[in-house]
Design a protein around this motif. Structure first.
Motif, PDB file in Angstrom:
ATOM      1  N   ALA A  61       0.776  -1.240   0.000  1.00 60.75           N
ATOM      2  CA  ALA A  61       0.000   0.000   0.000  1.00 60.75           C
ATOM      3  C   ALA A  61       0.802   1.280   0.000  1.00 60.75           C
ATOM      4  N   ALA A  62       1.661   1.482  -0.976  1.00 52.59           N
ATOM      5  CA  ALA A  62       2.140   2.830  -1.240  1.00 52.59           C
ATOM      6  C   ALA A  62       1.146   3.418  -2.246  1.00 52.59           C
ATOM      7  N   ALA A  63       0.475   4.496  -2.061  1.00 53.21           N
ATOM      8  CA  ALA A  63       0.648   5.524  -1.044  1.00 53.21           C
ATOM      9  C   ALA A  63      -0.363   5.385   0.108  1.00 53.21           C
ATOM     10  N   GLY A  64      -0.529   4.213   0.643  1.00 53.15           N
ATOM     11  CA  GLY A  64      -1.453   4.015   1.751  1.00 53.15           C
ATOM     12  C   GLY A  64      -2.789   3.527   1.247  1.00 53.15           C
ATOM     13  N   PRO A  65      -3.678   3.072   2.159  1.00 54.06           N
ATOM     14  CA  PRO A  65      -3.498   2.980   3.613  1.00 54.06           C
ATOM     15  C   PRO A  65      -2.627   1.778   4.019  1.00 54.06           C
ATOM     16  N   HIS A  66      -2.316   1.699   5.317  1.00 56.72           N
ATOM     17  CA  HIS A  66      -1.393   0.673   5.799  1.00 56.72           C
ATOM     18  C   HIS A  66      -2.047  -0.275   6.793  1.00 56.72           C
ATOM     19  N   ASP A  67      -3.382  -0.359   6.763  1.00 57.76           N
ATOM     20  CA  ASP A  67      -4.108  -1.193   7.719  1.00 57.76           C
ATOM     21  C   ASP A  67      -3.702  -2.659   7.642  1.00 57.76           C
TER      22      ASP A  67
END
Length: 402
Positions: A364-370
């Motif tokens: 998950a670039a640029a997010g999210p990182h869940d």
């Protein structure tokens, strides 16, 4: 028409007229939409978008320009780019050039100043389809005559469809390479990753956990994999129809037969499903963005996740099922994750083999990182499997029969 005019033509005949953005010329591909509010540079350089024209639903794109740190691969892969309102100039201390210049530099034909909201609603109603963007010389023929809508539509309908397309070989690395572990004196594990369109951040997430990753190109054999003595095998994201990936599915079955711990992301999830004997199917308009709610059924936790897929696994949602391949040789399987918007299978977990996968992107670039914990789960799986020793090429192991 003005020299700055661009025309977007959909396979069903609908057209949108706007302004040329990026390179001029013509491009064709499957047109899809991405609902992310951020991360356009990561989207552009994601190999999973190979042969796809991407529509950004966020109305204002290009604010932070392009930098050299956020690329997910060696180049821009989208076939074309559609935005509503491009930034006039970038504003970021990290920017090295504008998004428009980046598109020109890599020959990516785009269109701006069209109603992307209407276009997205159309694709949601009708489903993704082939499309073309035409600007500059592509709007006139050799005699200087303006091409008609029928002329442009004929170019679109002559383009290949995504169903049945085997594309991983077009985006994979040309040579093997290694991403070393970080922050440890010696790697905690060695992983062999099959590059089906891998993103830069994936081996980086493993490296952050002390894992050395050997990245191999599509076409690698089980002997190539075993020669690196892996503690685990990883299959990446990538473009195309999983039903066409015959070699990759056969390779994965060799891995499963030897009970080597396996983790797959996105395309890797679909290939695990097919290796286990489940079917795959094409979604009407797919999941593409950074805001999909997914439930981890093991914990009951809901994660907001990043997605980019147009195909999905057809497996029973509720309870355990026996993997259909070869009379159930791979044992029991559960759907571990499910999309809360539409009940699409978002993860598989083998109960009699050390193998699991997810349909979305925990790197998950640029997010999210869940969902970053899934890399920890893979490391734990390799650690627990390592205590029993690694199967050899001469003595593959099999799951119990059911």
């Amino acid at each position: 028409m003005s020299e700055h005019t661009a025309v977007l033509v959909l396979e069903d005949g609908r057209t949108f007229t706007g302004l040329a953005y990026g390179a001029t010329g013509r491009t064709v591909g499957e047109i899809v939409f991405n609902t992310g509010m951020t991360g356009y540079q990561e989207t552009l350089t994601d190999p999973s978008y190979h042969r796809q024209i991407v529509v950004m639903t966020a109305p204002h794109v290009g604010n932070t320009g392009i930098n050299e740190e956020d690329v997910e691969s060696r180049r821009i892969w989208v076939a074309g780019y559609v935005v509503r309102d491009p930034a006039i100039r970038p504003s970021s201390w990290r920017s090295t050039r504008s998004l428009a210049d980046g598109l020109v530099d890599e020959g990516i034909v785009g269109i701006s100043d069209i109603d992307t909201r209407a276009l997205t609603r159309h694709l949601r109603d009708r489903g993704v389809m082939r499309a073309g963007i035409f600007s500059g010389d592509a709007l006139v023929d050799a005699s200087g005559r303006q091409r008609t809508s029928e002329d442009l539509l004929a170019v679109v309908t002559a383009a290949p469809v995504m169903s049945g397309a085997d594309l991983a070989g077009e985006v994979t690395t040309s040579e093997p390479y290694t991403v070393e572990a970080q922050g440890v004196d010696a790697p905690v594990a060695t992983v062999v990753a099959l590059d089906l369109g891998i993103k830069t951040m994936t081996p980086q997430r493993l490296a952050e956990r002390g894992v050395r990753t050997h990245v191999l190109p599509v076409g690698s054999s089980v002997q190539d994999v075993l020669a690196l003595r892996p503690d685990g095998v990883f299959f990446s994201n990538g473009p195309g129809d999983p039903s066409a990936a015959v070699h990759e599915v056969a390779l994965l079955r060799e891995v499963l037969d030897r009970r080597i711990p396996f983790f797959g992301i996105c395309y890797g999830n679909q290939l695990l499903g097919r290796a286990l004997g489940y079917g795959t199917y094409k979604l009407t308009f797919g999941h593409r963005g950074v805001n999909q709610p997914v439930m981890d059924r093991r914990t009951g936790k809901v994660e907001i996740t990043a997605h980019n897929h147009g195909f999905a696994v057809d497996a029973p949602l509720d309870g355990e099922s026996v993997a259909p391949h070869d009379g159930g040789r791979y044992g029991r399987v559960v759907v571990s994750h499910v999309d809360l918007n539409d009940d699409v299978v978002e993860g598989l977990e083998c109960l009699d083999l050390p193998a699991f996968s997810v349909q979305y992107h925990p790197e998950a670039a640029a997010g999210p990182h869940d969902a970053a914990y899934l890399f920890d789960r893979f490391v734990e799986l390799m650690s627990s499997a390592g205590s029993t020793g690694s199967p050899t090429e001469e003595s593959p192991a099999h799951a119990p029969s059911h």
